[in-house]
Write a protein that holds these residues in place. Structure first.
Motif, PDB file in Angstrom:
ATOM      1  N   ARG A  11       0.809  -1.216   0.000  1.00 37.92           N
ATOM      2  CA  ARG A  11       0.000   0.000   0.000  1.00 37.92           C
ATOM      3  C   ARG A  11       0.839   1.261   0.000  1.00 37.92           C
ATOM      4  N   ALA A  12       1.511   1.499  -1.108  1.00 44.69           N
ATOM      5  CA  ALA A  12       2.251   2.749  -1.271  1.00 44.69           C
ATOM      6  C   ALA A  12       1.255   3.881  -1.409  1.00 44.69           C
ATOM      7  N   ALA A  13       1.659   5.070  -0.972  1.00 45.12           N
ATOM      8  CA  ALA A  13       0.739   6.193  -1.025  1.00 45.12           C
ATOM      9  C   ALA A  13       0.472   6.619  -2.450  1.00 45.12           C
ATOM     10  N   LYS A  14       1.532   6.670  -3.264  1.00 45.31           N
ATOM     11  CA  LYS A  14       1.371   7.085  -4.653  1.00 45.31           C
ATOM     12  C   LYS A  14       2.423   6.398  -5.479  1.00 45.31           C
ATOM     13  N   VAL A  15       2.177   6.307  -6.775  1.00 51.16           N
ATOM     14  CA  VAL A  15       3.168   5.747  -7.674  1.00 51.16           C
ATOM     15  C   VAL A  15       3.787   6.869  -8.473  1.00 51.16           C
ATOM     16  N   GLU A  16       5.106   6.855  -8.548  1.00 49.28           N
ATOM     17  CA  GLU A  16       5.820   7.858  -9.336  1.00 49.28           C
ATOM     18  C   GLU A  16       6.140   7.240 -10.667  1.00 49.28           C
ATOM     19  N   THR A  17       5.546   7.734 -11.740  1.00 48.27           N
ATOM     20  CA  THR A  17       5.655   7.082 -13.029  1.00 48.27           C
ATOM     21  C   THR A  17       6.643   7.736 -13.970  1.00 48.27           C
ATOM     22  N   VAL A  18       7.180   8.888 -13.615  1.00 50.31           N
ATOM     23  CA  VAL A  18       8.182   9.523 -14.460  1.00 50.31           C
ATOM     24  C   VAL A  18       9.311  10.015 -13.595  1.00 50.31           C
ATOM     25  N   PHE A  39      -0.468  15.754 -16.860  1.00 51.42           N
ATOM     26  CA  PHE A  39      -1.896  15.601 -16.623  1.00 51.42           C
ATOM     27  C   PHE A  39      -2.268  14.121 -16.541  1.00 51.42           C
ATOM     28  N   ILE A  40      -1.747  13.330 -17.484  1.00 50.11           N
ATOM     29  CA  ILE A  40      -2.036  11.896 -17.498  1.00 50.11           C
ATOM     30  C   ILE A  40      -1.443  11.214 -16.263  1.00 50.11           C
ATOM     31  N   VAL A  41      -0.214  11.591 -15.904  1.00 50.38           N
ATOM     32  CA  VAL A  41       0.428  11.012 -14.724  1.00 50.38           C
ATOM     33  C   VAL A  41      -0.375  11.338 -13.466  1.00 50.38           C
ATOM     34  N   ASN A  42      -0.879  12.570 -13.381  1.00 47.37           N
ATOM     35  CA  ASN A  42      -1.682  12.952 -12.223  1.00 47.37           C
ATOM     36  C   ASN A  42      -2.980  12.155 -12.148  1.00 47.37           C
ATOM     37  N   PHE A  46      -4.019   9.691  -9.214  1.00 48.18           N
ATOM     38  CA  PHE A  46      -5.325   9.823  -8.557  1.00 48.18           C
ATOM     39  C   PHE A  46      -5.995   8.465  -8.413  1.00 48.18           C
ATOM     40  N   VAL A  47      -5.956   7.669  -9.470  1.00 51.58           N
ATOM     41  CA  VAL A  47      -6.601   6.353  -9.432  1.00 51.58           C
ATOM     42  C   VAL A  47      -5.874   5.426  -8.464  1.00 51.58           C
ATOM     43  N   THR A  48      -4.553   5.398  -8.544  1.00 53.12           N
ATOM     44  CA  THR A  48      -3.797   4.469  -7.704  1.00 53.12           C
ATOM     45  C   THR A  48      -3.834   4.855  -6.225  1.00 53.12           C
ATOM     46  N   ALA A  49      -4.099   6.120  -5.918  1.00 57.40           N
ATOM     47  CA  ALA A  49      -4.160   6.554  -4.527  1.00 57.40           C
ATOM     48  C   ALA A  49      -5.458   6.126  -3.852  1.00 57.40           C
ATOM     49  N   LEU A  50      -6.452   5.734  -4.645  1.00 59.53           N
ATOM     50  CA  LEU A  50      -7.719   5.298  -4.076  1.00 59.53           C
ATOM     51  C   LEU A  50      -7.592   3.879  -3.512  1.00 59.53           C
ATOM     52  N   ILE A  62     -12.525   9.831 -14.402  1.00 59.71           N
ATOM     53  CA  ILE A  62     -11.662  10.394 -15.441  1.00 59.71           C
ATOM     54  C   ILE A  62     -12.235  10.133 -16.825  1.00 59.71           C
ATOM     55  N   GLY A  63     -13.096   9.103 -16.956  1.00 58.98           N
ATOM     56  CA  GLY A  63     -13.757   8.867 -18.236  1.00 58.98           C
ATOM     57  C   GLY A  63     -14.730   9.974 -18.601  1.00 58.98           C
ATOM     58  N   LEU A  64     -15.164  10.754 -17.624  1.00 59.19           N
ATOM     59  CA  LEU A  64     -16.054  11.882 -17.876  1.00 59.19           C
ATOM     60  C   LEU A  64     -15.348  13.030 -18.583  1.00 59.19           C
ATOM     61  N   ILE A  65     -14.027  13.073 -18.520  1.00 57.24           N
ATOM     62  CA  ILE A  65     -13.254  14.227 -18.976  1.00 57.24           C
ATOM     63  C   ILE A  65     -13.036  14.167 -20.489  1.00 57.24           C
TER      64      ILE A  65
END
Length: 200
Positions: A11-18, A39-42, A46-50, A62-65
């Motif tokens: 359960r990491a708090a966030k993933v750093e992808t770049v 924007f995509i990384v954020n 957001f999804v992985t932090a849930l 995010i599919g609404l956007i």
């Protein structure tokens, strides 16, 4: 733009992808060319932090956007660790609701605008709307709806098609087909890519 499949540790708090240094540079500022990547990384963060049990709701949101929609939302969901079928479904449902809102609210706005102008039509057309109208004349509503996401967000394409005189029900039906199709193709491709590279 690079998305990395999220591997869930304890359960990491966030993933750093770049790489932060590459992304921001020495000045700490994000280059303009990387705005979309950030924007995509954020969105992925957001999804992985849930909590894992509700991550599909993040994909739905995010599919609404516009510009994210079902195709990119599915990829982000798969990259975040959401099972591919669930990611595609969530992103597609979000995209569908957004399209319906744009089409029906847009019709009311156009009606109010025309009443305010005494029924006169707006003659000027933006470049995007003009291209959508050309595609409709060339390929019909089905073709314009299916290729629309390549040119413009499905929300804008569907609204432009209705504004160009296409039957609203036909536009909605074919736009939803396009939304589902692009979501399945993109989500399947992402899952296949991550599987082939050992990131699944």
């Amino acid at each position: 733009m690079t998305l990395r499949r999220y591997r869930r540790p304890a359960r990491a708090a966030k993933v750093e992808t770049v790489n932060e240094t590459t992304r921001t540079g020495r000045t700490g500022r994000t280059p303009e060319g990387n705005v979309m990547q950030d924007f995509i990384v954020n969105l992925q963060n957001f999804v992985t932090a849930l909590p894992e049990a509700v991550q599909f709701l993040g994909v739905f949101l995010i599919g609404l956007i516009p510009f994210v929609e079902s195709h990119l939302g599915s990829v982000i969901g798969v990259a975040a660790g959401v099972p591919m079928p669930l990611a595609v479904l969530a992103a597609t449902v979000g995209n569908t609701i957004s399209v319906l809102a744009f089409v029906f609210v847009g019709a009311k706005v156009r009606g109010a605008f025309r009443r305010g102008r005494g029924g006169a039509e707006e003659k000027r057309e933006g470049r995007g709307r003009s291209r959508v109208k050309e595609n409709m004349e060339r390929f019909g509503v089905p073709g314009a709806s299916l290729i629309g996401p390549v040119l413009l967000p499905s929300q804008f394409t569907s609204t432009a098609l209705v504004g160009a005189g296409a039957h609203r029900g036909t536009v909605v039906a074919w736009t939803l087909v396009a939304v589902a199709l692009w979501g399945v193709i993109s989500g399947g491709a992402a899952a296949g890519l991550f599987g082939a590279t050992g990131l699944a």
